[in-house]
Motif scaffolding. Structure first.
Motif, PDB file in Angstrom:
ATOM      1  N   THR A 121      -0.877 -49.399  29.862  1.00  0.00           N
ATOM      2  CA  THR A 121      -1.972 -48.564  30.711  1.00  0.00           C
ATOM      3  C   THR A 121      -2.746 -47.556  30.057  1.00  0.00           C
ATOM      4  O   THR A 121      -1.967 -46.592  29.630  1.00  0.00           O
ATOM      5  N   GLY A 122      -4.044 -47.499  29.953  1.00  0.00           N
ATOM      6  CA  GLY A 122      -4.493 -46.176  29.392  1.00  0.00           C
ATOM      7  C   GLY A 122      -5.296 -46.637  28.161  1.00  0.00           C
ATOM      8  O   GLY A 122      -6.235 -45.956  27.738  1.00  0.00           O
ATOM      9  N   TRP A 123      -5.123 -47.571  27.483  1.00  0.00           N
ATOM     10  CA  TRP A 123      -5.839 -48.268  26.121  1.00  0.00           C
ATOM     11  C   TRP A 123      -7.070 -48.654  26.315  1.00  0.00           C
ATOM     12  O   TRP A 123      -7.494 -49.518  27.112  1.00  0.00           O
ATOM     13  N   THR A 129      -4.620 -53.327  21.355  1.00  0.00           N
ATOM     14  CA  THR A 129      -3.349 -52.522  21.634  1.00  0.00           C
ATOM     15  C   THR A 129      -2.150 -52.914  20.653  1.00  0.00           C
ATOM     16  O   THR A 129      -1.913 -54.237  20.600  1.00  0.00           O
ATOM     17  N   THR A 223      -1.458 -40.830  28.653  1.00  0.00           N
ATOM     18  CA  THR A 223      -1.295 -42.101  28.108  1.00  0.00           C
ATOM     19  C   THR A 223      -0.784 -42.241  26.939  1.00  0.00           C
ATOM     20  O   THR A 223      -0.743 -41.351  26.138  1.00  0.00           O
ATOM     21  N   SER A 224      -0.206 -43.278  26.598  1.00  0.00           N
ATOM     22  CA  SER A 224       0.332 -43.543  25.296  1.00  0.00           C
ATOM     23  C   SER A 224      -0.637 -43.830  24.303  1.00  0.00           C
ATOM     24  O   SER A 224      -0.352 -43.200  23.111  1.00  0.00           O
ATOM     25  N   TYR A 225      -1.806 -44.219  24.738  1.00  0.00           N
ATOM     26  CA  TYR A 225      -2.755 -44.032  23.486  1.00  0.00           C
ATOM     27  C   TYR A 225      -3.194 -42.756  23.130  1.00  0.00           C
ATOM     28  O   TYR A 225      -3.374 -42.587  22.033  1.00  0.00           O
ATOM     29  N   ASP A 282      -9.551 -37.166  24.041  1.00  0.00           N
ATOM     30  CA  ASP A 282      -8.228 -37.567  24.198  1.00  0.00           C
ATOM     31  C   ASP A 282      -7.351 -36.274  24.315  1.00  0.00           C
ATOM     32  O   ASP A 282      -6.457 -36.402  25.445  1.00  0.00           O
TER      33      ASP A 282
END
Length: 308
Positions: A121-123, A129, A223-225, A282
């Motif tokens: 979620t969030g990419w 991904t 987010t992980s991104y 970001d």
């Protein structure tokens, strides 16, 4: 002469039908277990409890020997490890064992799918991904978990004591807990549940004893991104000779009262517990947490190197 054949036949038929008069055992009613709700499943996923070890085989010692051992040590205090079953005589020994063993473990298939959904979620571009190489669950020691909960209670009590204009109900409820991401590096293979103890393995240091209090602030991202791109893209290539790789941590964060101005919030300011990032792109949703006890890492996500 009197014949005994009728009497003998009567007794024979009576014995033959005797089981018909014995009461049959009652059948046990099968009770259906209550269905587990999604909330309890999610809570179990983020808990630190390990599955109980298999029961030990029955002892072959005689009752006299077991009674004798109990009489020799009537005050013996044992503390078994819930992961491997090894027994220790004091809580500090058990704590030392858990701080160097069983720190991470593989996830079950269902739990791993949930963490993958959280990660993806969030990419911005789902097609780019990165592939997830491994997902590990962190088993925080009781000392680290206790410090995290104690810090939450301190934030809640401070928020409850604030005057109404500055009172934050979210902080009063749960300390403003958020699910955030943090990117770090590691140099070991993560082949077992033991931490490697190497000087430049930041991941093992965080898992073993938490984040360092010498940091100016712990960067947590939504987010992980955003966490992944917070490090240079060529980091793995530049430090390939040291086998340095990056990992994304899924963390529970007690954000508390979040300040928006760098001049209003710092480590010494008791009015704010964290600072919201004011960068562009970001970093605009970055939250810097000042107290290392406010961040509890839960999962390690190891990615394959790729160029964003």
């Amino acid at each position: 002469m009197v014949s005994i054949r009728p009497t003998f036949l009567s007794l024979f038929f009576l014995l033959l039908h005797l089981p018909c008069f014995t009461p049959s055992p009652r059948r046990r009613s099968r009770s259906t277990a209550p269905k587990t709700s999604f909330f309890s499943f999610f809570k179990r996923l983020f808990s630190n409890s390990n599955p109980p070890p298999p029961p030990p085989p029955p002892s072959r010692r005689s009752p006299s020997s077991s009674t004798r051992s109990l009489r020799l040590s009537p005050t013996l205090d044992i503390h078994p490890c819930s992961a491997c079953g090894e027994v220790f005589q004091s809580p500090p020994l058990l704590e030392r064992h858990r701080s160097t063993h069983h720190l991470v473990s593989e996830l079950a298939a269902d739990d791993e799918n949930i963490v993958r959904i959280i990660f993806n979620t969030g990419w911005p571009n789902p097609a780019r991904t990165p592939n997830i190489e491994r997902i590990l669950k962190i088993h925080n020691t009781p000392a680290i978990t206790s410090r995290f909960e104690e810090y939450r209670e301190r934030v809640k009590s401070r928020a409850a004591a604030a005057p109404p204009p500055r009172r934050d109900e979210r902080c009063v409820a749960d300390g403003n807990e958020l699910l955030r991401f943090h990117c770090t590096t590691f140099v070991c293979g993560l082949d077992s549940g033991d931490e490697c103890g190497r000087l430049y393995c930041s991941l093992c240091g965080i898992i073993r004893s938490g984040f360092s209090p010498k940091m100016d602030g712990i960067s947590t991202l939504p987010t992980s991104y955003a966490a992944h791109v917070s490090m240079p893209a060529d980091m793995e290539a530049e430090f390939e000779f040291m086998n340095v790789r990056r990992a994304v941590l899924v963390c529970r964060v007690i954000a508390g009262r979040v300040g928006c101005d760098p001049w209003e919030a710092d480590k010494e300011d008791p009015g704010f517990d964290s600072l919201a990032g004011r960068g562009e792109g970001d970093d605009e949703d970055e939250i810097l947490v000042f107290n290392p006890r406010a961040v509890l890492p839960c999962f390690v996500i190891v990615l394959n190197c790729f160029k964003p």
